[in-house]
Design an enzyme around this catalytic site. Structure first.
Site, PDB file in Angstrom:
ATOM      1  N   ALA A   1       2.444  54.702  42.860  1.00 25.01           N
ATOM      2  CA  ALA A   1       1.486  54.990  41.797  1.00 25.01           C
ATOM      3  C   ALA A   1       1.550  56.450  41.360  1.00 25.01           C
ATOM      4  CB  ALA A   1       0.077  54.663  42.295  1.00 25.01           C
TER       5      ALA A   1
ATOM      6  N   ARG B   1     -30.008  46.881  34.326  1.00 29.67           N
ATOM      7  CA  ARG B   1     -29.202  48.040  34.740  1.00 29.67           C
ATOM      8  C   ARG B   1     -29.177  48.165  36.255  1.00 29.67           C
ATOM      9  NH1 ARG B   1     -31.701  52.885  31.811  1.00 29.67           N
ATOM     10  NH2 ARG B   1     -30.158  53.962  33.098  1.00 29.67           N
TER      11      ARG B   1
ATOM     12  N   ASN C   1     -47.821  39.502  34.991  1.00 28.76           N
ATOM     13  CA  ASN C   1     -47.350  39.411  33.608  1.00 28.76           C
ATOM     14  C   ASN C   1     -47.343  40.801  32.980  1.00 28.76           C
ATOM     15  OD1 ASN C   1     -46.953  37.230  31.269  1.00 28.76           O
ATOM     16  ND2 ASN C   1     -48.018  39.037  30.461  1.00 28.76           N
TER      17      ASN C   1
ATOM     18  N   ASN D   1     -41.164  56.926  33.154  1.00 24.98           N
ATOM     19  CA  ASN D   1     -40.711  57.320  34.490  1.00 24.98           C
ATOM     20  C   ASN D   1     -40.144  58.730  34.548  1.00 24.98           C
ATOM     21  OD1 ASN D   1     -38.533  56.475  32.909  1.00 24.98           O
ATOM     22  ND2 ASN D   1     -37.289  56.024  34.698  1.00 24.98           N
TER      23      ASN D   1
ATOM     24  N   ASN E   1       2.205  49.316  30.845  1.00 29.85           N
ATOM     25  CA  ASN E   1       2.771  50.600  30.422  1.00 29.85           C
ATOM     26  C   ASN E   1       2.085  51.166  29.188  1.00 29.85           C
ATOM     27  OD1 ASN E   1       4.948  50.641  32.397  1.00 29.85           O
ATOM     28  ND2 ASN E   1       5.710  48.882  31.268  1.00 29.85           N
TER      29      ASN E   1
ATOM     30  N   LYS F   1      -2.296  56.670  34.894  1.00 32.60           N
ATOM     31  CA  LYS F   1      -2.196  55.279  34.437  1.00 32.60           C
ATOM     32  C   LYS F   1      -2.884  54.286  35.362  1.00 32.60           C
ATOM     33  CE  LYS F   1       1.855  52.878  34.422  1.00 32.60           C
ATOM     34  NZ  LYS F   1       3.123  52.421  33.820  1.00 32.60           N
TER      35      LYS F   1
ATOM     36  N   ARG G   1       3.151  56.355  28.090  1.00 34.39           N
ATOM     37  CA  ARG G   1       2.829  55.473  26.967  1.00 34.39           C
ATOM     38  C   ARG G   1       1.358  55.061  26.896  1.00 34.39           C
ATOM     39  NH1 ARG G   1       6.608  50.567  26.702  1.00 34.39           N
ATOM     40  NH2 ARG G   1       7.282  51.059  28.816  1.00 34.39           N
TER      41      ARG G   1
ATOM     42  N   THR H   1      12.021  55.432  42.133  1.00 38.01           N
ATOM     43  CA  THR H   1      11.244  54.551  43.016  1.00 38.01           C
ATOM     44  C   THR H   1      11.683  54.652  44.480  1.00 38.01           C
ATOM     45  OG1 THR H   1      12.674  52.778  42.153  1.00 38.01           O
ATOM     46  CG2 THR H   1      10.445  52.877  41.309  1.00 38.01           C
TER      47      THR H   1
ATOM     48  N   ASP I   1       1.053  49.606  38.916  1.00 36.82           N
ATOM     49  CA  ASP I   1       0.821  49.176  37.527  1.00 36.82           C
ATOM     50  C   ASP I   1       1.187  47.708  37.330  1.00 36.82           C
ATOM     51  OD1 ASP I   1       3.552  49.282  37.651  1.00 36.82           O
ATOM     52  OD2 ASP I   1       3.820  50.617  35.926  1.00 36.82           O
TER      53      ASP I   1
HETATM   54  C1  UD1 Z   1      11.235  49.437  37.760  1.00 36.84           C
HETATM   55  C2  UD1 Z   1      12.484  48.863  38.412  1.00 36.84           C
HETATM   56  C3  UD1 Z   1      13.039  47.734  37.537  1.00 36.84           C
HETATM   57  C4  UD1 Z   1      11.971  46.683  37.346  1.00 36.84           C
HETATM   58  C5  UD1 Z   1      10.687  47.290  36.776  1.00 36.84           C
HETATM   59  C6  UD1 Z   1       9.587  46.289  36.802  1.00 36.84           C
HETATM   60  C7  UD1 Z   1      13.573  50.678  39.635  1.00 36.84           C
HETATM   61  C8  UD1 Z   1      14.673  51.678  39.623  1.00 36.84           C
HETATM   62  N1  UD1 Z   1      13.465  49.908  38.556  1.00 36.84           N
HETATM   63  O1  UD1 Z   1      11.639  50.036  36.552  1.00 36.84           O
HETATM   64  O2  UD1 Z   1      14.164  47.157  38.152  1.00 36.84           O
HETATM   65  O3  UD1 Z   1      12.441  45.664  36.491  1.00 36.84           O
HETATM   66  O4  UD1 Z   1      10.265  48.418  37.552  1.00 36.84           O
HETATM   67  O5  UD1 Z   1       8.448  46.786  36.183  1.00 36.84           O
HETATM   68  O6  UD1 Z   1      12.877  50.579  40.617  1.00 36.84           O
HETATM   69  N2  UD1 Z   1       6.968  55.512  40.520  1.00 36.84           N
HETATM   70  C9  UD1 Z   1       6.605  56.510  41.400  1.00 36.84           C
HETATM   71  N3  UD1 Z   1       7.427  57.576  41.552  1.00 36.84           N
HETATM   72  C10 UD1 Z   1       8.603  57.687  40.878  1.00 36.84           C
HETATM   73  C11 UD1 Z   1       8.955  56.670  39.988  1.00 36.84           C
HETATM   74  C12 UD1 Z   1       8.143  55.592  39.831  1.00 36.84           C
HETATM   75  O7  UD1 Z   1       5.563  56.433  42.036  1.00 36.84           O
HETATM   76  O8  UD1 Z   1       9.278  58.690  41.107  1.00 36.84           O
HETATM   77  C13 UD1 Z   1       6.073  54.360  40.361  1.00 36.84           C
HETATM   78  C14 UD1 Z   1       5.469  54.279  38.974  1.00 36.84           C
HETATM   79  O9  UD1 Z   1       4.230  54.955  38.928  1.00 36.84           O
HETATM   80  C15 UD1 Z   1       5.317  52.778  38.795  1.00 36.84           C
HETATM   81  C16 UD1 Z   1       6.456  52.196  39.610  1.00 36.84           C
HETATM   82  O10 UD1 Z   1       6.838  53.181  40.521  1.00 36.84           O
HETATM   83  O11 UD1 Z   1       4.096  52.309  39.337  1.00 36.84           O
HETATM   84  C17 UD1 Z   1       7.634  51.768  38.749  1.00 36.84           C
HETATM   85  O12 UD1 Z   1       8.171  52.870  38.088  1.00 36.84           O
HETATM   86  P1  UD1 Z   1       8.699  52.805  36.597  1.00 36.84           P
HETATM   87  O13 UD1 Z   1       9.138  54.122  36.193  1.00 36.84           O
HETATM   88  O14 UD1 Z   1       7.712  52.085  35.751  1.00 36.84           O
HETATM   89  O15 UD1 Z   1       9.991  51.875  36.793  1.00 36.84           O
HETATM   90  P2  UD1 Z   1      10.705  51.024  35.679  1.00 36.84           P
HETATM   91  O16 UD1 Z   1      11.601  51.889  34.933  1.00 36.84           O
HETATM   92  O17 UD1 Z   1       9.702  50.232  34.946  1.00 36.84           O
HETATM   93 MG    MG Z   2       7.570  50.307  34.580  1.00 30.77          MG
END
Ligand code: UD1
Ligand code: MG
Length: 450
Positions: free
Chosen positions: A9, A315, A359, A368, A226, A22, A15, A81, A105
């Protein structure tokens, strides 16, 4: 085998066009990250580690709110990732089990799907979750050979033949802890984006003679958010599911599409929910309640047999006992309403306790707030508050007591007493007729002048 849950995360989510990280954008009034944590909770993880980067402090606070036992680790720069999972290396150093990686996400992966992955792990070193995409767009492509997953190719690095594949990577992965970090150590950033791709561990594992497979799930489960448009789509998916669940549980929704629910809304059997009602976080409604159209509820509890609305607002801290009636344009905040009591029209009851069988007349206001502090109003059982009574708190009204309409009550009223606090009426016989005549003459004169 016990499982550790890792949720990525750290990304910025450019975007979303937002100052907020996000993963803290909400679906049904809970951050999408919390939905992802709930999805992972299906595996009863022994450890939970969240990788945060952008908005680290905010993310940490949101995680602590939901699960104080979860660890949040920092990924200083977002180098991909695999680099993100690597940030958990120390936190999981002493953990002896499997690690499941989810994305913060991608909030809707079902528990059933995760269980399928766990089963597939018995015969495979690495298990990846894939889905058949209607529009494969820029998702990573899963290159299969029979039941075996050969490699994952990111869109940017894919050949035209690979781009034609519709079986895509959801991002969810499962492997044994030591093996996962071992594979990650071998990942190199030799690709179009110069990032450390987690997806590369598949090819590396295959080269080492390890078996890798993909489990398939429904595309709905892998919706990645995204943009605000995706967020709206996710909200719609969540709402549809939550409404369907309520219908199954024996709740009548007269117009399901117009009822908005929160991630934690609880509604009992045989309740009837009229159109255009909104359930904010923290609402529980017991069985046999009717919530009438255009009501807005949050942080409140409604007991059996009550009727709320139309156009009521409950509330945080509103506690309604059994068989209460809360009518149109009534606001209740931080107040308990006793069994069978009625607040039927145009009233504000805040920081108050109301007994049984009481009532509250139309237009009653608990005053208040003095501009600096909040004060309490207590009303006993079987009391009658006349219409348009101002109850200037702190003030108490006893059991069986009464206030006259239009009273401004500033002093306590004992049990069984009647309190009147309004100007005496003055009646002048015949004066109305005289006044009317005088005014009509004036009007006629004006007409002649112009
Ligand atoms: C990634 C996958 C892709 C897959 C897609 C699905 C990789 C290389 N690619 O691509 O194969 O189809 O998700 O949605 O894994 N994040 C970090 N640190 C980083 C990079 C990313 O925490 O350095 C987190 C992002 O916040 C996100 C998730 O990893 O929650 C995915 O990263 P994102 O950049 O959206 O990967 P995609 O390019 O969508
Ligand atoms: Mg993504």
């Amino acid at each position: 085998m016990s499982t550790a849950l890792v949720i990525l995360a750290a990304g910025k989510g450019t975007r979303m066009n937002s100052d907020k990280p996000k993963v803290l954008h909400q679906i049904a009034n809970a951050p999408m990250l919390v939905h992802a944590m709930q999805a992972g909770a299906a595996l009863e993880p022994a450890r939970t580690v969240i990788v945060a980067g952008h908005g680290f402090e905010e993310v940490r606070a949101a995680v602590a709110d939901h699960d104080p036992d979860a660890t949040v680790v920092m990924q200083e720069s977002q180098n991909g990732t695999a680099h993100a999972v690597d940030a958990c290396r120390d936190a999981l150093n002493d953990f002896d089990g499997d690690v499941i990686v989810l994305f913060g996400d991608t909030p809707f992966v079902s528990g059933e799907t995760l269980q399928k992955m766990v089963s597939a792990r018995q015969d495979n070193a690495v298990v990846v979750l894939g889905f058949d995409a209607q529009d494969p767009g820029k998702y990573g492509r899963l290159v299969m050979q029979g039941d075996s997953l050969e490699k994952i190719v990111e869109f940017a690095d894919a050949s035209p033949e690979e781009r034609a594949i519709t079986f895509c990577n959801s991002g969810v992965m499962l492997a044994q802890r030591a093996q996962l970090f071992d594979l990650i150590s071998a990942v190199q950033p030799h690709n179009a984006q110069g990032e450390y791709y987690l997806t590369d561990i598949v090819g590396i594992a295959r080269d080492r003679g390890l078996s890798v497979t993909a489990v398939e799930c429904d595309e709905d489960e892998t919706l990645g958010i995204n943009s605000r448009a995706h967020l709206a789509q996710a909200e719609a998916i969540f709402q549809d599911r939550a409404r369907a669940e309520l219908l199954d549980l024996g709740v009548t929704l007269q117009q399901p599409g117009s009822v908005m629910l929160s991630f934690d809304t609880v509604i009992g059997r045989d309740c009837v929910i009229e159109p255009n009602t909104y359930f904010g976080p923290g609402v529980t409604v017991e069985s046999g309640v009717r919530i009438r159209a255009f009501s807005h509820l949050e942080g409140c509890h409604v007991s059996r047999g009550s009727i709320v609305g139309p156009y009521a607002r409950l509330r945080p801290g509103a506690e309604l006992s059994e068989r209460t009636h809360i009518g149109n344009f009534v606001e209740i905040k931080n107040a308990t309403i006793g069994e069978g009591s009625k607040v039927n029209h145009l009233s504000y009851v805040g920081d108050a306790s109301v007994g049984k069988g009481t009532n509250i007349g139309a237009g009653t206001i608990t005053c208040n707030y003095d501009g600096v502090m909040k004060h309490q109003t207590n009303i006993g059982d079987n009391a009658f508050i006349g219409s348009n009574t101002m109850l200037v708190a702190p003030v108490s009204i006893g059991n069986d007591a009464m206030t006259g309409s239009g009273s401004v009550i500033t002093k306590d009223v004992p049990d069984a007493a009647l309190a009147l606090a309004r100007a005496e009426q003055v009646t002048k016989p015949g004066l109305a007729r005289k006044l009317f005549e005088m005014l009509k003459m004036k009007k006629k004169k004006r007409g002649e002048e112009s």
